[in-house]
Design an enzyme around this catalytic site. Sequence first.
Site, PDB file in Angstrom:
ATOM      1  N   HIS A  81       0.836  -1.206   0.000  1.00 50.74           N
ATOM      2  CA  HIS A  81       0.000   0.000   0.000  1.00 50.74           C
ATOM      3  C   HIS A  81       0.869   1.254   0.000  1.00 50.74           C
ATOM      4  O   HIS A  81       0.657   2.177  -0.802  1.00 50.74           O
ATOM      5  CB  HIS A  81      -0.908  -0.020   1.226  1.00 50.74           C
ATOM      6  CG  HIS A  81      -1.607   1.278   1.490  1.00 50.74           C
ATOM      7  ND1 HIS A  81      -2.870   1.558   1.026  1.00 50.74           N
ATOM      8  CD2 HIS A  81      -1.196   2.391   2.176  1.00 50.74           C
ATOM      9  CE1 HIS A  81      -3.215   2.778   1.408  1.00 50.74           C
ATOM     10  NE2 HIS A  81      -2.218   3.299   2.111  1.00 50.74           N
ATOM     11  N   GLU A  82       1.876   1.298   0.886  1.00 50.11           N
ATOM     12  CA  GLU A  82       2.743   2.471   0.976  1.00 50.11           C
ATOM     13  C   GLU A  82       3.534   2.686  -0.314  1.00 50.11           C
ATOM     14  O   GLU A  82       3.691   3.816  -0.780  1.00 50.11           O
ATOM     15  CB  GLU A  82       3.710   2.322   2.159  1.00 50.11           C
ATOM     16  CG  GLU A  82       3.041   2.315   3.518  1.00 50.11           C
ATOM     17  CD  GLU A  82       2.272   3.594   3.808  1.00 50.11           C
ATOM     18  OE1 GLU A  82       2.694   4.669   3.341  1.00 50.11           O
ATOM     19  OE2 GLU A  82       1.229   3.519   4.495  1.00 50.11           O
ATOM     20  N   HIS A 117       1.673   4.430  -3.063  1.00 50.44           N
ATOM     21  CA  HIS A 117       1.694   5.897  -3.048  1.00 50.44           C
ATOM     22  C   HIS A 117       2.854   6.413  -3.898  1.00 50.44           C
ATOM     23  O   HIS A 117       2.717   7.411  -4.613  1.00 50.44           O
ATOM     24  CB  HIS A 117       1.834   6.412  -1.611  1.00 50.44           C
ATOM     25  CG  HIS A 117       0.583   6.299  -0.789  1.00 50.44           C
ATOM     26  ND1 HIS A 117      -0.620   6.839  -1.175  1.00 50.44           N
ATOM     27  CD2 HIS A 117       0.352   5.703   0.420  1.00 50.44           C
ATOM     28  CE1 HIS A 117      -1.541   6.597  -0.263  1.00 50.44           C
ATOM     29  NE2 HIS A 117      -0.981   5.889   0.707  1.00 50.44           N
ATOM     30  N   GLU A 127      -5.719   7.034  -0.914  1.00 49.41           N
ATOM     31  CA  GLU A 127      -5.700   5.829  -0.088  1.00 49.41           C
ATOM     32  C   GLU A 127      -6.399   4.668  -0.794  1.00 49.41           C
ATOM     33  O   GLU A 127      -5.904   3.531  -0.773  1.00 49.41           O
ATOM     34  CB  GLU A 127      -6.366   6.096   1.262  1.00 49.41           C
ATOM     35  CG  GLU A 127      -5.595   7.041   2.168  1.00 49.41           C
ATOM     36  CD  GLU A 127      -4.202   6.537   2.478  1.00 49.41           C
ATOM     37  OE1 GLU A 127      -4.063   5.330   2.779  1.00 49.41           O
ATOM     38  OE2 GLU A 127      -3.258   7.336   2.412  1.00 49.41           O
TER      39      GLU A 127
END
Length: 427
Positions: A287-288, A291, A367
């Site tokens: 997920h990070e 970004h 997100e």
Amino acid sequence: MRRVYRTTTHVPRELGQIMDSETFEKSRLYQLDKSTFSFWSGLYSEVEGTMILLCGGIPFLWNLSGHISGRAGFGPEYEIVQSLVFLLLATLFSAVTGLPWSLYNTFVIEEKHGFNQQTLGFFFKDAIKKFIVTQCILLPVTSLLLYIIKIGGDYFFIYAWLFTLVVSLVLVTIYADYIAPLFDKFIPLPEGELKQQIETMAKSIDFPLTKVYVVEGSKRSSHSNAYFYGFFKNKRIVLFDTLLEDYSALNKEPAEGEDGENEETKSKTKSKKQGCKNEEVLAVLGHELGHWKLGHTVKNIIISQMNSFLCFFLFAVLIGRKELFAAFGFYDTQPTLIGLMIIFQFIFSPYNEVLSFCLTVLSRRFEFQADAFAKELGKAKDLYSALIKLNKDNLGFPVSDWIFSMWHYSHPPLLERLQALKDAKQE
């Protein structure tokens, strides 16, 4: 939201499979306490700020700063010196008046709900260290900014903006290597399966990973986090030890007699299972890294700098208006620092609220996109379980008022994120 915390006392049907009633009640009480604290601390802040304005606190502090700098041999012509004394006194006042609230939040609310890991000595040592480091950065940067504004001529706002851009990039670059280690211990992630899996995942998406660190966040709090930093080909990943189930100090039984703990405390510590399994940690990192891969970091920097340029431009337009200074008690002088404070903190206040809301909406969109990226990496199932674990570990309350959530939450509510991942999880 306080009404939601008070009235939602039973686990909603849609949450029955992911949260037990005991955890739900703990999270409800924690968020209710935080909300009550936020209300009273916010009310105090508003009253304090209003009284400072009504009683002429800003011109009083400016005159006091002039008196102090004059005693040191710096007359009125040394405006930058007087500005730095003013800034030092203002930040000291803010630190002192905010100290009781910080103490209450840490040693009453966080302690009551099992998050605080600090001793009183550690807290004060940390607070003093933060104040000193802040002054070491704030005072030189402010003096250079004021000097640039003074000598910049008609286009000073361009030079001031470029200066703040450089400063922000430098601080982002050095923060994790030189500033953060002053407060927390960073150690390389030990060689093993997790590190190999992280390096493999980073390589698969061309993320230029150079180092993976673990920060001992458990000495401060049991809340967990993960982030990456660095520019160009020098990226580092930082994992809080509280994120790692196999690494968190909170999952280890203390040695007998350590820190004077009794058997009840040891049992409580041992039974607590903090953090995520390796597969779930990889999903969180997926997920990070999403970004980064989707350009969210760069987009945020661009938006921030566009806003900064606009603010400096409007500052240049407004700084010559004497009525602005007069409204705050400055009739005979128009100090540049006071002008920055008036325009950026007060005049721009409505604009800042609108901008904050827009950035919150954008953040929620980012997100969802980062979750979708982790899903594409095949991490949907593990991210699904990781979000549930992290929500439980941090006692996040999964029920929210939609208006409050829309305005304040930079991350989507848990149920919305889980719903977006659900279909892929079941595949």
